[in-house]
Design a protein around this motif. Structure first.
Motif, PDB file in Angstrom:
ATOM      1  N   PRO A 115     -18.252 110.678  10.490  1.00  0.00           N
ATOM      2  CA  PRO A 115     -17.283 110.301   9.470  1.00  0.00           C
ATOM      3  C   PRO A 115     -17.973 109.834   8.189  1.00  0.00           C
ATOM      4  CG  PRO A 115     -17.457 108.568  11.121  1.00  0.00           C
ATOM      5  CD  PRO A 115     -18.328 109.697  11.593  1.00  0.00           C
ATOM      6  N   ARG A 116     -17.619 110.446   7.071  1.00  0.00           N
ATOM      7  CA  ARG A 116     -18.274 110.080   5.801  1.00  0.00           C
ATOM      8  C   ARG A 116     -17.921 108.672   5.356  1.00  0.00           C
ATOM      9  NH1 ARG A 116     -15.822 115.126   2.940  1.00  0.00           N
ATOM     10  NH2 ARG A 116     -15.972 115.788   5.102  1.00  0.00           N
ATOM     11  N   SER A 117     -16.769 108.160   5.770  1.00  0.00           N
ATOM     12  CA  SER A 117     -16.360 106.816   5.365  1.00  0.00           C
ATOM     13  C   SER A 117     -17.233 105.725   5.972  1.00  0.00           C
ATOM     14  CB  SER A 117     -14.902 106.565   5.754  1.00  0.00           C
ATOM     15  OG  SER A 117     -14.733 106.704   7.161  1.00  0.00           O
ATOM     16  N   ALA A 118     -17.994 106.066   7.015  1.00  0.00           N
ATOM     17  CA  ALA A 118     -18.829 105.066   7.686  1.00  0.00           C
ATOM     18  C   ALA A 118     -20.307 105.220   7.345  1.00  0.00           C
ATOM     19  CB  ALA A 118     -18.637 105.163   9.201  1.00  0.00           C
TER      20      ALA A 118
ATOM     21  N   MET B 144     -40.873 109.081  21.904  1.00  0.00           N
ATOM     22  CA  MET B 144     -40.131 108.626  20.739  1.00  0.00           C
ATOM     23  C   MET B 144     -38.993 107.694  21.150  1.00  0.00           C
ATOM     24  SD  MET B 144     -41.369 110.116  17.925  1.00  0.00           S
ATOM     25  CE  MET B 144     -43.000 109.823  18.615  1.00  0.00           C
ATOM     26  N   LYS B 145     -38.706 106.731  20.296  1.00  0.00           N
ATOM     27  CA  LYS B 145     -37.499 105.932  20.439  1.00  0.00           C
ATOM     28  C   LYS B 145     -36.334 106.737  19.891  1.00  0.00           C
ATOM     29  CE  LYS B 145     -38.082 101.700  22.111  1.00  0.00           C
ATOM     30  NZ  LYS B 145     -37.226 101.112  23.144  1.00  0.00           N
ATOM     31  N   VAL B 146     -35.242 106.808  20.609  1.00  0.00           N
ATOM     32  CA  VAL B 146     -34.088 107.591  20.179  1.00  0.00           C
ATOM     33  C   VAL B 146     -32.858 106.690  20.156  1.00  0.00           C
ATOM     34  CG1 VAL B 146     -32.607 109.571  20.644  1.00  0.00           C
ATOM     35  CG2 VAL B 146     -35.056 109.708  21.131  1.00  0.00           C
ATOM     36  N   TYR B 147     -32.274 106.545  18.969  1.00  0.00           N
ATOM     37  CA  TYR B 147     -31.041 105.781  18.793  1.00  0.00           C
ATOM     38  C   TYR B 147     -29.935 106.769  18.446  1.00  0.00           C
ATOM     39  CZ  TYR B 147     -34.343 101.922  18.383  1.00  0.00           C
ATOM     40  OH  TYR B 147     -35.362 101.018  18.622  1.00  0.00           O
ATOM     41  N   GLY B 148     -28.862 106.722  19.194  1.00  0.00           N
ATOM     42  CA  GLY B 148     -27.726 107.585  18.925  1.00  0.00           C
ATOM     43  C   GLY B 148     -26.595 106.813  18.280  1.00  0.00           C
ATOM     44  N   MET B 149     -25.877 107.472  17.380  1.00  0.00           N
ATOM     45  CA  MET B 149     -24.688 106.877  16.763  1.00  0.00           C
ATOM     46  C   MET B 149     -23.596 107.928  16.759  1.00  0.00           C
ATOM     47  SD  MET B 149     -26.075 104.668  13.502  1.00  0.00           S
ATOM     48  CE  MET B 149     -27.543 103.647  13.626  1.00  0.00           C
ATOM     49  N   GLY B 150     -22.453 107.561  17.280  1.00  0.00           N
ATOM     50  CA  GLY B 150     -21.332 108.489  17.318  1.00  0.00           C
ATOM     51  C   GLY B 150     -20.040 107.746  17.596  1.00  0.00           C
ATOM     52  N   GLU B 151     -18.958 108.468  17.527  1.00  0.00           N
ATOM     53  CA  GLU B 151     -17.648 107.875  17.776  1.00  0.00           C
ATOM     54  C   GLU B 151     -17.428 107.737  19.283  1.00  0.00           C
ATOM     55  OE1 GLU B 151     -14.822 109.218  14.205  1.00  0.00           O
ATOM     56  OE2 GLU B 151     -15.690 110.917  15.270  1.00  0.00           O
ATOM     57  N   LYS B 152     -16.384 107.005  19.640  1.00  0.00           N
ATOM     58  CA  LYS B 152     -16.135 106.724  21.051  1.00  0.00           C
ATOM     59  C   LYS B 152     -15.732 107.959  21.849  1.00  0.00           C
ATOM     60  CE  LYS B 152     -15.129 101.816  20.574  1.00  0.00           C
ATOM     61  NZ  LYS B 152     -14.200 100.697  20.834  1.00  0.00           N
TER      62      LYS B 152
ATOM     63  N   ILE C 267     -19.750 104.154  16.257  1.00  0.00           N
ATOM     64  CA  ILE C 267     -19.510 104.038  14.818  1.00  0.00           C
ATOM     65  C   ILE C 267     -18.305 103.144  14.542  1.00  0.00           C
ATOM     66  CG2 ILE C 267     -18.759 105.361  12.805  1.00  0.00           C
ATOM     67  CD1 ILE C 267     -20.572 107.623  13.727  1.00  0.00           C
ATOM     68  N   GLU C 268     -17.299 103.185  15.416  1.00  0.00           N
ATOM     69  CA  GLU C 268     -16.135 102.314  15.200  1.00  0.00           C
ATOM     70  C   GLU C 268     -16.530 100.842  15.213  1.00  0.00           C
ATOM     71  OE1 GLU C 268     -14.537 106.040  17.282  1.00  0.00           O
ATOM     72  OE2 GLU C 268     -16.317 104.780  17.358  1.00  0.00           O
ATOM     73  N   VAL C 269     -17.522 100.492  16.035  1.00  0.00           N
ATOM     74  CA  VAL C 269     -17.951  99.102  16.145  1.00  0.00           C
ATOM     75  C   VAL C 269     -18.688  98.661  14.889  1.00  0.00           C
ATOM     76  CG1 VAL C 269     -19.461  97.513  17.405  1.00  0.00           C
ATOM     77  CG2 VAL C 269     -18.022  99.132  18.651  1.00  0.00           C
ATOM     78  N   ILE C 270     -19.651  99.470  14.423  1.00  0.00           N
ATOM     79  CA  ILE C 270     -20.412  99.058  13.247  1.00  0.00           C
ATOM     80  C   ILE C 270     -19.552  99.119  11.982  1.00  0.00           C
ATOM     81  CG2 ILE C 270     -22.611  99.733  14.247  1.00  0.00           C
ATOM     82  CD1 ILE C 270     -22.555 102.281  12.689  1.00  0.00           C
ATOM     83  N   ARG C 271     -18.558 100.016  11.956  1.00  0.00           N
ATOM     84  CA  ARG C 271     -17.671 100.062  10.802  1.00  0.00           C
ATOM     85  C   ARG C 271     -16.786  98.820  10.764  1.00  0.00           C
ATOM     86  NH1 ARG C 271     -14.728 105.560   9.703  1.00  0.00           N
ATOM     87  NH2 ARG C 271     -14.204 105.303  11.897  1.00  0.00           N
ATOM     88  N   ALA C 272     -16.292  98.397  11.920  1.00  0.00           N
ATOM     89  CA  ALA C 272     -15.472  97.179  11.975  1.00  0.00           C
ATOM     90  C   ALA C 272     -16.286  95.948  11.598  1.00  0.00           C
ATOM     91  CB  ALA C 272     -14.874  97.013  13.365  1.00  0.00           C
ATOM     92  N   ALA C 273     -17.551  95.898  12.069  1.00  0.00           N
ATOM     93  CA  ALA C 273     -18.413  94.765  11.735  1.00  0.00           C
ATOM     94  C   ALA C 273     -18.715  94.733  10.240  1.00  0.00           C
ATOM     95  CB  ALA C 273     -19.702  94.840  12.534  1.00  0.00           C
TER      96      ALA C 273
ATOM     97  N   ASP D 146     -25.028 102.399  25.897  1.00  0.00           N
ATOM     98  CA  ASP D 146     -24.014 102.038  24.912  1.00  0.00           C
ATOM     99  C   ASP D 146     -23.600 100.575  25.003  1.00  0.00           C
ATOM    100  OD1 ASP D 146     -22.725 102.268  27.344  1.00  0.00           O
ATOM    101  OD2 ASP D 146     -20.902 103.136  26.505  1.00  0.00           O
ATOM    102  N   PHE D 147     -24.357  99.760  25.769  1.00  0.00           N
ATOM    103  CA  PHE D 147     -24.028  98.335  25.841  1.00  0.00           C
ATOM    104  C   PHE D 147     -24.322  97.685  24.491  1.00  0.00           C
ATOM    105  CE2 PHE D 147     -25.292  93.914  26.347  1.00  0.00           C
ATOM    106  CZ  PHE D 147     -24.189  93.398  27.007  1.00  0.00           C
ATOM    107  N   ASP D 148     -23.334  96.996  23.957  1.00  0.00           N
ATOM    108  CA  ASP D 148     -23.473  96.314  22.674  1.00  0.00           C
ATOM    109  C   ASP D 148     -22.500  95.137  22.679  1.00  0.00           C
ATOM    110  OD1 ASP D 148     -23.482  95.484  19.987  1.00  0.00           O
ATOM    111  OD2 ASP D 148     -23.956  97.501  19.293  1.00  0.00           O
ATOM    112  N   PRO D 149     -22.972  93.911  22.462  1.00  0.00           N
ATOM    113  CA  PRO D 149     -22.046  92.760  22.458  1.00  0.00           C
ATOM    114  C   PRO D 149     -20.915  92.915  21.457  1.00  0.00           C
ATOM    115  CG  PRO D 149     -24.333  92.010  22.498  1.00  0.00           C
ATOM    116  CD  PRO D 149     -24.372  93.488  22.272  1.00  0.00           C
ATOM    117  N   ARG D 150     -21.140  93.673  20.383  1.00  0.00           N
ATOM    118  CA  ARG D 150     -20.089  93.855  19.383  1.00  0.00           C
ATOM    119  C   ARG D 150     -18.923  94.667  19.914  1.00  0.00           C
ATOM    120  NH1 ARG D 150     -23.995  96.095  14.783  1.00  0.00           N
ATOM    121  NH2 ARG D 150     -24.579  97.334  16.603  1.00  0.00           N
TER     122      ARG D 150
END
Length: 286
Positions: A18-21, A117-125, A141-147, A241-245
């Motif tokens: 999503p471009r908005s995020a 390599m360290k691999v970090y993924g970001m995506g929608e639910k 992405i929904e979590v980091i956008r809300a934060a 995908d564990f994240d306290p947020r």
């Protein structure tokens, strides 16, 4: 190597991001290292991609043109995978941030991790589970956008001038009210069976609480205490995908403190080091 020193390649699938995020995505990527390569893949000749331009200029992201050769085939994925492998063998990066909700990148994430390599993924639910578990850490992405939205609202509220207090209304003379009649005593309700255990505790699903407890059991010492930093690493290995947020907490320590099941203590491990480290114990296990 400290995670903050990692040279990261941020590769974005414009068809599945999503471009908005984008602003929040780049801010989140900076938490895990220094983005040295920033590329986004798509067919920029299509009219609907024009709105990306100001965002790409703002974050110095290089757009990579990839034509759609035929209907129903996604050539963008192939271009992104080829570039990722080129970057891997160039030795210019220590880790990758793959921004997409497409399961087609599962094999890429697995191959990059096999190469160290360290691999970090970001995506929608909606992201399929295979891509999630193929990453070292996956962030919704929904979590980091809300934060990010919450942080902007708080900053806006802090900069706004305080409103002047409204004048108190004049008290009107009222006739004395008659005392209310006492409600008739209700018959004692019959004793009911104990309610089932709640599905959530302080907003945290019971399955996650059990995951924390089981992980703590694996790293605890003879007294039952485990180091919080080690616990966090183990949780990510078990559930990327564990994240306290995800549950409304900014830090793992805050989440654990909200659960009555765990006891949190602070220890100074060395006389030369004033830093206090966080340890916790599962009070339900002796």
């Amino acid at each position: 190597m400290d995670n903050q020193d990692l040279r990261l390649a941020v590769l974005i699938d414009a068809d599945n991001a999503p471009r908005s995020a984008l602003r929040d995505i780049m801010a989140e990527a900076a938490v895990y290292g220094t983005p040295t390569v920033k590329r986004i893949y798509g067919d920029w000749t299509t009219p609907n991609m024009a709105s990306w331009k100001p965002l790409l200029l703002e974050h110095a992201i290089t757009p990579i043109q990839q034509y759609s050769y035929t209907t129903g085939k996604n050539a963008t994925d192939s271009a992104m995978i080829i570039d990722a492998m080129d970057l891997l063998y160039s030795g210019r990066c220590d880790g990758f941030v793959l921004v997409s909700s497409d399961s087609d990148f599962t094999r890429l994430a697995t191959r990059l991790r096999e190469a160290g390599m360290k691999v970090y993924g970001m995506g929608e639910k909606k992201t399929p589970l295979p891509f999630i578990v193929a990453c070292d850490k996956f962030i919704y992405i929904e979590v980091i956008r809300a934060a990010g939205e919450k942080a902007r609202q708080e900053a806006l509220a802090a900069s706004a001038p305080e409103p002047e207090p409204a004048p108190e209304p004049e008290k009107e003379s009222q006739a004395p009210k008659k005392p209310a009649k006492k409600a008739a005593k209700k018959k004692a309700a019959p004793t009911q069976a104990q309610p089932p255990e709640p599905e959530e505790i302080a907003g945290v699903p019971r399955a996650v609480v059990d995951l924390i407890a089981d992980s703590l059991e694996s790293i605890a010492d003879e007294d039952g205490y485990g180091f919080m930093g080690k616990l966090g690493n183990l949780l990510l290995k078990k559930q990327p995908d564990f994240d306290p947020r995800n549950y409304g907490y900014s830090k793992l320590t805050q989440l654990v403190k909200a659960l009555d099941r765990f006891e949190v203590v602070y220890r100074q491990t060395s006389a030369d080091d004033p830093t206090k480290h966080v340890y916790l114990r599962d009070k339900s296990r002796k």
